[in-house]
Design a protein around this motif. Structure first.
Motif, PDB file in Angstrom:
ATOM      1  N   LYS A 274       7.174  10.651  12.356  1.00  0.00           N
ATOM      2  CA  LYS A 274       8.307   9.914  12.912  1.00  0.00           C
ATOM      3  C   LYS A 274       8.419   8.545  12.258  1.00  0.00           C
ATOM      4  N   TYR A 275       7.262   7.932  11.984  1.00  0.00           N
ATOM      5  CA  TYR A 275       7.246   6.632  11.293  1.00  0.00           C
ATOM      6  C   TYR A 275       7.970   6.718   9.956  1.00  0.00           C
ATOM      7  N   GLU A 276       7.627   7.735   9.164  1.00  0.00           N
ATOM      8  CA  GLU A 276       8.264   7.870   7.845  1.00  0.00           C
ATOM      9  C   GLU A 276       9.755   8.158   7.971  1.00  0.00           C
ATOM     10  N   LYS A 277      10.120   8.988   8.916  1.00  0.00           N
ATOM     11  CA  LYS A 277      11.545   9.296   9.118  1.00  0.00           C
ATOM     12  C   LYS A 277      12.331   8.038   9.478  1.00  0.00           C
TER      13      LYS A 277
ATOM     14  N   ALA B  79       0.826  -1.205   0.000  1.00  0.00           N
ATOM     15  CA  ALA B  79       0.000   0.000   0.000  1.00  0.00           C
ATOM     16  C   ALA B  79       0.863   1.259   0.000  1.00  0.00           C
ATOM     17  N   ALA B  80       2.037   1.157   0.621  1.00  0.00           N
ATOM     18  CA  ALA B  80       2.975   2.283   0.692  1.00  0.00           C
ATOM     19  C   ALA B  80       4.065   2.200  -0.373  1.00  0.00           C
ATOM     20  N   GLY B  81       4.011   1.170  -1.228  1.00  0.00           N
ATOM     21  CA  GLY B  81       5.061   0.976  -2.231  1.00  0.00           C
ATOM     22  C   GLY B  81       6.385   0.564  -1.626  1.00  0.00           C
ATOM     23  N   GLN B  82       6.341  -0.064  -0.455  1.00  0.00           N
ATOM     24  CA  GLN B  82       7.580  -0.453   0.242  1.00  0.00           C
ATOM     25  C   GLN B  82       8.085  -1.792  -0.300  1.00  0.00           C
ATOM     26  N   VAL B  83       8.560  -1.730  -1.536  1.00  0.00           N
ATOM     27  CA  VAL B  83       9.023  -2.896  -2.289  1.00  0.00           C
ATOM     28  C   VAL B  83      10.316  -2.513  -2.989  1.00  0.00           C
ATOM     29  N   GLU B  84      11.264  -3.431  -3.079  1.00  0.00           N
ATOM     30  CA  GLU B  84      12.498  -3.157  -3.818  1.00  0.00           C
ATOM     31  C   GLU B  84      12.175  -3.031  -5.300  1.00  0.00           C
ATOM     32  N   PRO B  85      12.406  -1.854  -5.901  1.00  0.00           N
ATOM     33  CA  PRO B  85      12.025  -1.656  -7.302  1.00  0.00           C
ATOM     34  C   PRO B  85      12.753  -2.573  -8.286  1.00  0.00           C
TER      35      PRO B  85
ATOM     36  N   GLN C  97      10.236  -4.733   7.980  1.00  0.00           N
ATOM     37  CA  GLN C  97      10.956  -3.666   8.672  1.00  0.00           C
ATOM     38  C   GLN C  97      10.065  -2.447   8.885  1.00  0.00           C
ATOM     39  N   CYS C  98       9.387  -2.019   7.828  1.00  0.00           N
ATOM     40  CA  CYS C  98       8.558  -0.812   7.917  1.00  0.00           C
ATOM     41  C   CYS C  98       7.341  -1.019   8.816  1.00  0.00           C
ATOM     42  N   ALA C  99       6.719  -2.199   8.716  1.00  0.00           N
ATOM     43  CA  ALA C  99       5.522  -2.466   9.519  1.00  0.00           C
ATOM     44  C   ALA C  99       5.861  -2.571  11.006  1.00  0.00           C
TER      45      ALA C  99
ATOM     46  N   VAL D 105      15.512   1.861   5.524  1.00  0.00           N
ATOM     47  CA  VAL D 105      15.517   1.211   4.199  1.00  0.00           C
ATOM     48  C   VAL D 105      15.469   2.184   3.026  1.00  0.00           C
ATOM     49  N   GLY D 106      15.299   3.466   3.291  1.00  0.00           N
ATOM     50  CA  GLY D 106      15.132   4.447   2.221  1.00  0.00           C
ATOM     51  C   GLY D 106      16.283   4.501   1.241  1.00  0.00           C
ATOM     52  N   LYS D 107      17.517   4.479   1.738  1.00  0.00           N
ATOM     53  CA  LYS D 107      18.690   4.551   0.866  1.00  0.00           C
ATOM     54  C   LYS D 107      18.753   3.345  -0.062  1.00  0.00           C
TER      55      LYS D 107
END
Length: 385
Positions: free
Chosen positions: A316-319, A274-280, A291-293, A325-327
């Motif tokens: 804070k969650y997004e930060k 839902a958040a697109g938290q997938v390795e492209p 990790q994100c959940a 994992v953002g990088k």
């Protein structure tokens, strides 16, 4: 109309939902998790591979209950058949039986205190004075109001909950990879190595995979971005020459252009697909979602404890997930965009070069020599570096 009250309601009972619920409950919240299907774990919409880091994040041990096979590496095939081999490192991990793993994760969440409602569909968000304060759901013909201080949306691609909350989670055709997969019996392959096949003719904009589950059973799938043919048609073509029998077919979509721009708002957070938290680059999402959940569950507990579920606090969650994992996701997206620019001929050239190198310590001289021989790759090399 029945009314019930919780600290947090989580919409979606797959890995994202169960993980967020698990860690919210572990940290003292009264949590309800809602799943639209009558059984958690089905239907499967995943190639079922993950890294060992997933189990560290979840604080679980790999178990034969839901782990089919251990993976030691991968074999990668360019369009002309040029073959590269990866041993260990990022290519190590496990093949899961997602039907069993997802259910076990939900069980762990229930043991931690989460209440779960299956065959339940969220119809709307409850708002008072413009503030989200729960959901309206339909369960076995009955409408239920679930009041909650916080909502976590783990309801997959094109998340309806996020849209109801005003977040932009829309995926374009370009950002989605359409996937089709058989579970097949009688597949001849090394049981401890993944196989990946690239090429415009077999998987435009994606790749074909063979993920062994042991005992001659494997997931054989294809992910494509094509305007002319379906993923299923490409799958049928690829498997037509295999002496193996399909026993299950699964289809779905995977977001491959990175996370959505914003994953929180007042009283709501978004996790997983839902958040697109997938390795492209790979389309893999189990370890990233876990990790994100987990972060979402822990931030939820902190927000309720401090009686502050405002977007200003929930950012804070997004930060935190961006820090964790953002990088890696940005780098993966860079590789995805580069891959999208390569023709089959160029893929063959790159593959031929890479298989002659030690990827752990590739020399500058080797790279300079490659660019000298193939100057068209100079811009792509700059993009990578």
């Amino acid at each position: 109309m029945n009314k019930i009250k919780y600290d947090a309601v989580v919409v979606g009972g797959r890995i994202g939902g169960s993980t967020a619920s698990l860690f919210a409950s572990k940290n003292g919240l009264d949590v309800l998790m809602i799943e639209k299907n009558q059984e958690i774990g089905t239907p499967v919409q995943c190639a079922e591979a993950t890294s060992s880091s997933t189990f560290k994040t979840l604080e679980m041990e790999p178990s034969s209950k839901y782990v089919c096979n251990e993976i030691k590496g991968a074999d990668i095939y360019a369009p002309d058949g040029t073959h590269g081999h990866l041993e260990g490192g990022y290519a190590e991990g496990f093949i899961l039986e997602r039907k069993l793993f997802d259910k076990q994760l939900a069980i762990e969440s229930a043991k931690a205190g989460t209440d779960i409602m299956v065959k339940t569909t969220v119809k709307d968000l409850i708002r008072r004075n413009g503030q989200i304060c729960g959901v309206v759901a339909k369960h076995m013909g009955h409408t239920i109001e679930v009041e909650a201080d916080l909502v976590i949306a783990a309801d997959g691609i094109e998340s309806r909950i996020s849209k109801m909350a005003g977040l932009k989670t829309h995926q374009s055709p370009q950002s989605l990879c359409s996937c089709a997969q058989y579970e097949m019996v009688g597949v001849e392959c090394d049981p401890h190595y993944l196989q990946f096949y690239f090429g415009e003719k077999i998987a435009p904009g994606g790749y074909v995979w063979i993920f062994p589950k042991g005992d001659g059973i494997a997931n054989v799938g294809v992910g494509v971005r094509s305007d002319t043919e379906t993923a299923y048609s490409f799958l049928k073509k690829f498997t037509s020459t295999m002496d193996a029998t399909p026993v299950e077919l699964n289809m779905g979509g995977v977001p491959v252009y990175g996370p959505v721009k914003k994953t929180y708002t007042d009283s709501l957070m978004v996790v997983g697909d839902a958040a697109g938290q997938v390795e492209p680059f790979t389309g893999g999402g189990i370890h990233v979602t876990a990790q994100c959940a987990r972060i979402a569950g822990e931030v939820a507990a902190e927000a309720i404890e401090k009686e502050n579920t405002s977007g200003n606090f929930l950012k804070k969650y997004e930060k935190l997930w961006q820090k964790e994992v953002g990088k890696d996701l940005k780098q993966s997206l860079k590789y995805r965009k580069i891959m999208d620019q390569l023709t089959d001929k160029e893929m063959n050239i790159v593959a031929e070069f890479l298989i002659e190198q030690d990827l752990e310590s590739i020399s500058k001289m080797a790279v300079l020599g490659f660019v000298r021989d193939y100057p068209q790759f100079l811009k792509l090399l700059k993009d990578i570096l």
